[in-house]
Design a protein around this motif. Structure first.
Motif, mmCIF file in Angstrom:
data_model
loop_
_atom_site.group_PDB
_atom_site.id
_atom_site.type_symbol
_atom_site.label_atom_id
_atom_site.label_comp_id
_atom_site.label_asym_id
_atom_site.label_seq_id
_atom_site.Cartn_x
_atom_site.Cartn_y
_atom_site.Cartn_z
ATOM 1 N N LEU A 554 34.429 9.978 -20.694
ATOM 2 C CA LEU A 554 33.461 10.421 -19.700
ATOM 3 C C LEU A 554 33.552 11.929 -19.536
ATOM 4 N N VAL A 555 32.417 12.536 -19.254
ATOM 5 C CA VAL A 555 32.356 13.952 -18.896
ATOM 6 C C VAL A 555 31.484 14.070 -17.653
ATOM 7 N N LYS A 556 32.025 14.676 -16.607
ATOM 8 C CA LYS A 556 31.245 14.937 -15.394
ATOM 9 C C LYS A 556 30.726 16.367 -15.446
ATOM 10 N N ILE A 557 29.402 16.506 -15.344
ATOM 11 C CA ILE A 557 28.775 17.826 -15.287
ATOM 12 C C ILE A 557 28.237 18.004 -13.870
ATOM 13 N N LEU A 558 28.814 18.925 -13.130
ATOM 14 C CA LEU A 558 28.422 19.128 -11.742
ATOM 15 C C LEU A 558 27.838 20.519 -11.577
ATOM 16 N N ILE A 559 26.636 20.601 -11.033
ATOM 17 C CA ILE A 559 25.958 21.869 -10.776
ATOM 18 C C ILE A 559 25.965 22.095 -9.270
ATOM 19 N N ASP A 560 26.352 23.298 -8.838
ATOM 20 C CA ASP A 560 26.275 23.572 -7.405
ATOM 21 C C ASP A 560 25.770 24.983 -7.151
ATOM 22 N N GLY A 561 25.096 25.130 -6.026
ATOM 23 C CA GLY A 561 24.535 26.434 -5.663
ATOM 24 C C GLY A 561 24.006 26.406 -4.249
ATOM 25 N N GLN A 562 23.607 27.566 -3.749
ATOM 26 C CA GLN A 562 23.164 27.665 -2.362
ATOM 27 C C GLN A 562 21.727 27.198 -2.154
ATOM 28 N N ARG A 563 20.918 27.205 -3.220
ATOM 29 C CA ARG A 563 19.523 26.752 -3.100
ATOM 30 C C ARG A 563 19.352 25.427 -3.830
ATOM 31 N N ILE A 564 18.987 24.403 -3.089
ATOM 32 C CA ILE A 564 18.876 23.061 -3.668
ATOM 33 C C ILE A 564 17.795 23.006 -4.749
ATOM 34 N N ASP A 565 16.695 23.769 -4.563
ATOM 35 C CA ASP A 565 15.628 23.726 -5.561
ATOM 36 C C ASP A 565 16.101 24.274 -6.902
ATOM 37 N N LYS A 566 16.921 25.328 -6.868
ATOM 38 C CA LYS A 566 17.433 25.904 -8.111
ATOM 39 C C LYS A 566 18.477 24.993 -8.753
ATOM 40 N N VAL A 567 19.286 24.345 -7.925
ATOM 41 C CA VAL A 567 20.279 23.404 -8.450
ATOM 42 C C VAL A 567 19.583 22.237 -9.142
ATOM 43 N N MET A 568 18.530 21.717 -8.508
ATOM 44 C CA MET A 568 17.783 20.603 -9.101
ATOM 45 C C MET A 568 17.080 21.042 -10.380
ATOM 46 N N ASP A 569 16.515 22.234 -10.365
ATOM 47 C CA ASP A 569 15.777 22.716 -11.534
ATOM 48 C C ASP A 569 16.688 22.859 -12.747
ATOM 49 N N ILE A 570 17.831 23.508 -12.564
ATOM 50 C CA ILE A 570 18.720 23.720 -13.710
ATOM 51 C C ILE A 570 19.368 22.405 -14.145
ATOM 52 N N SER A 571 19.618 21.491 -13.199
ATOM 53 C CA SER A 571 20.155 20.167 -13.553
ATOM 54 C C SER A 571 19.165 19.416 -14.427
ATOM 55 N N ASN A 572 17.901 19.468 -14.077
ATOM 56 C CA ASN A 572 16.870 18.779 -14.862
ATOM 57 C C ASN A 572 16.728 19.392 -16.255
ATOM 58 N N LYS A 573 16.828 20.715 -16.334
ATOM 59 C CA LYS A 573 16.721 21.367 -17.653
ATOM 60 C C LYS A 573 17.900 20.975 -18.552
ATOM 61 N N ILE A 574 19.101 20.956 -17.979
ATOM 62 C CA ILE A 574 20.280 20.546 -18.763
ATOM 63 C C ILE A 574 20.139 19.094 -19.193
ATOM 64 N N SER A 575 19.682 18.248 -18.278
ATOM 65 C CA SER A 575 19.512 16.824 -18.588
ATOM 66 C C SER A 575 18.528 16.615 -19.738
ATOM 67 N N LYS A 637 26.697 27.641 -10.126
ATOM 68 C CA LYS A 637 27.834 27.411 -11.023
ATOM 69 C C LYS A 637 27.785 25.984 -11.558
ATOM 70 N N PHE A 638 28.601 25.736 -12.595
ATOM 71 C CA PHE A 638 28.730 24.360 -13.059
ATOM 72 C C PHE A 638 30.168 24.063 -13.459
ATOM 73 N N ILE A 639 30.500 22.787 -13.390
ATOM 74 C CA ILE A 639 31.813 22.281 -13.800
ATOM 75 C C ILE A 639 31.595 21.285 -14.926
ATOM 76 N N PHE A 640 32.408 21.401 -15.959
ATOM 77 C CA PHE A 640 32.353 20.481 -17.099
ATOM 78 C C PHE A 640 33.722 19.809 -17.171
ATOM 79 N N ASP A 641 33.823 18.624 -16.610
ATOM 80 C CA ASP A 641 35.113 17.949 -16.421
ATOM 81 C C ASP A 641 35.252 16.784 -17.402
#
Length: 648
Positions: A554-575, A637-641
């Motif tokens: 398993l690999v957990k990819i966690l994206i976090d940031g101060q603006r939820i819209d930007k976090v969702m946008d970059i998460s969707n692009k990575i996905s 930021k993101f974490i790749f665990d």
């Protein structure tokens, strides 16, 4: 002029090239400059791939420490597996920064040790390992609690010491090293050093220097002890190998148990894993002959036993808000007999929730999407994620300032138990474990029977070894079953079985009382029967069908940031990018809002990769890096665990 490939102890940096007029051996620690910042680095090798005009001089060479080629290989492979630059590994987990302190010598003590005696079952296991101490193999000693695994370790360590070898012995918790240190020191032929984050930097530096030179032969400690570079390491022991504390939750997210096996393979030495409740991964590796399974089925004191009573709290008379009458009577009886009791509570603090009396709203942290925990001793509410606290409570919904508390934590149990049984209570949890000296003081009081009741969190479910513990009570276990984690059943069985093993270790029988509002939970049947093999085999089959470890990584990819819209946008692009690049056997779950959706005012989304081949992980990491840094916004930021243990 010589040119060198140098690993620099700065996060997110790979190897850099430096020059020197000196011929410096590989493994030397040097002082260098990176962007006007003076830091430390490690010479990995000479290099000819250079642009001479851009290369800086090595400023200083440290003669007191030298790292072997095997140690350098270990750090590089760890960094590669967890997909982090070598600079992050050096900065976060390597002890090389300690060489920049003033050197301090510590006098070694005079030693007297007792001969280690083994029973037939222990002797058989000892001989199997002792006959192959000159080569790599991973052994899993699967021994019931109280079966004497430590005695086997001691005899093996003494064999290594006879040939001037060194041993690293790691445990999951700092608290476990206190008791073990005294047991080992009385059984081993040479000095033992304890290494973990609660000791001073000066002491850690002294251990680093002596172990590296060969003057020190045995280190015991938490996971960081694995990274002390030795001169002649010949054995690595990982005790309580199942424990999730071996997994570091900070970057680079390594698992010390797995890295111990990797290090042993690089050094070509045996690695001994031990547990009464092995991890599913280790049990599977043993069942498929990747590890050698060695069983200890008999307790060292075979005539003792621990009975188990499951108390349905829905139908029970309750004393002081949390104590069943049966558990109260059991404690009272043990006190009258001069015997001791352990009480496990799976929550820190005084109360789990603080609720507005006017509208019923739970007080939440202003920075995180979690409820605040009340601490009566300080009259504050604290967040266990960001560390903030509130002295005055005000409801965010109705503005009310009148609150009441709900739930029971270790602080509350300690207070109420002290009212019921004054002068007999000690408490041990992460809130009171402030130093090694504090841990030793608490355990010494309990060991000398100055106090007969020890209340604590999961810390007390491991390692305690006292002859007069004849009652162990579980105050609250139900909250553990609600966690969104595929390992919940495994962890629950392990914790309860380990806690069960704190009693009945010597001549006196013991009773375990488990309080629950869900007495039909199948976890309790497993603990009562003691048939862990059937439980493990059943879990393995389920994981095979569902596609979980040990059948995938398993690999957990966690994206976090101060603006939820930007976090969702970059998460969707990575996905989207990952889904188009996945190998046919790999899967991506998400993106989805993380179970804890906000920490420290940073919104969080995560994805879970299920990967069959380890080689694919690096490919996916590169893809995530490319997409993230192309579209990143602000301080997102993101974490790749890799191989995560925490999904919150």
């Amino acid at each position: 002029m010589f040119y060198y490939k140098v690993a620099v102890a700065i996060p997110y940096l790979q190897f850099l090239t430096y020059r020197s007029i000196n011929d410096i051996p590989d493994g030397s620690i040097v002082k260098i400059e990176v962007k006007k910042r003076i830091t430390l680095g490690i010479i990995y090798s000479k290099t000819s791939d250079i642009e001479p005009l851009q290369i800086k001089e090595i400023l200083e060479i440290y003669d007191g420490i030298h790292l072997t080629k095997n140690y350098l290989t270990f750090l590089e492979k760890l960094s590669s597996y967890y997909t982090y630059p070598i600079g992050t590994t050096l900065h976060k987990i390597s002890p090389i920064r300690l060489v920049d302190l003033d050197i301090k010598k510590v006098k070694e003590p005079d030693l007297r040790y007792n001969t280690v005696l083994l029973n037939d079952e222990q002797q058989s296991i000892y001989e199997e390992i002792a006959n192959k101490l000159d080569r790599f193999y991973t052994y899993l000693i699967y021994g019931v609690t109280g079966s004497g695994k430590t005695e086997i370790y001691c005899k093996l360590i003494n064999d290594i010491l006879d040939s001037d070898g060194q041993v690293i012995y790691i445990l999951p918790e700092i608290t476990l090293t206190t008791q073990l240190f005294h047991r080992l020191q009385s059984r081993l032929k040479k000095d033992v050093a304890v290494y973990h984050s609660k000791i001073s930097e000066k002491k850690r530096q002294d251990i680093l220097i002596r172990f590296n030179s060969g003057a020190l032969s045995v280190i015991i400690g938490a996971r960081s002890a694995l990274f002390i570079p030795g001169k002649n390491i010949k054995l690595i022991i990982v005790d309580e190998e199942h424990d999730p504390s071996f997994k570091q939750e900070d970057t680079p997210h390594y698992n010390a148990r797995d890295m111990a096996v990797l290090y042993g393979k690089i050094l070509n030495i045996p690695v001994v894993l031990g547990s009464a409740t092995p991890s599913i991964e280790s049990y599977y590796n043993a069942s498929t002959n990747k590890y050698r399974l060695l069983r200890l089925n008999k307790k060292f004191y075979p005539n003792t036993e621990t009975s188990i009573d499951i108390i349905d709290m829905k139908n029970e008379e309750i004393i002081a808000d949390f104590l069943s009458k049966k558990l109260y009577d059991g404690i009272y009886e043990r006190l009258n007999r001069g015997e001791q009791t352990l009480l496990l509570i799976n929550k820190k603090g005084y109360s789990s929730y603080i609720i507005c009396r006017y509208c019923g709203t739970i007080l939440h942290c202003n920075n995180c999407s979690v409820s605040m925990t009340y601490y009566k001793s300080d009259e504050v509410a604290r967040c266990h994620y960001c560390g903030t606290y509130q002295h005055k409570f005000r409801c965010g919904k109705c503005g009310g300032e009148d609150f009441f508390t709900v739930g029971t934590g270790s602080e509350k149990v300690f207070e109420l138990m002290d009212q019921l049984f004054p002068g007999e209570i000690l408490r041990l949890d992460q809130d009171v474990v402030t130093s090694t000296r504090r841990i030793e003081s608490i355990l010494a009081e309990f060991g000398e029977k100055k106090k007969k009741i020890l209340v604590g969190t999961q810390i007390i479910s491991k390692g305690l070894n006292y002859p007069d513990i004849t009652l162990i009570g579980v105050i609250n276990i139900d909250n553990l079953f609600t966690l969104p984690d595929f390992r919940v059943e495994e962890r629950s069985v392990q914790m309860l079985t380990q806690f069960l093993g704190r009693g009945g270790r010597f001549e006196k029988p013991c009773q375990m009382i488990i309080q629950t509002y869900n007495p039909d939970n199948p976890v309790f049947d497993v603990v009562k029967s003691g048939d862990l093999d059937s439980f493990y085999n059943d879990i393995i089959e389920k994981r095979k069908v569902m596609g979980y470890p040990p059948f995938v990584h398993l690999v957990k990819i966690l994206i976090d940031g101060q603006r939820i819209d930007k976090v969702m946008d970059i998460s969707n692009k990575i996905s989207e990018s990952l889904k188009h690049s996945l190998s046919k056997d790999d899967k991506l779950l998400g993106p989805a809002i993380a179970p804890i959706s906000k920490i420290k005012n940073r919104h969080r989304m995560q994805m879970i990769l299920k990967v069959k081949k380890v080689s694919n992980i690096t490919k996916y990491r590169k893809l995530v890096d490319d997409i993230f840094y192309k579209h990143k916004h602000g301080n997102t930021k993101f974490i790749f665990d890799v191989d995560p243990y925490n999904f919150m």
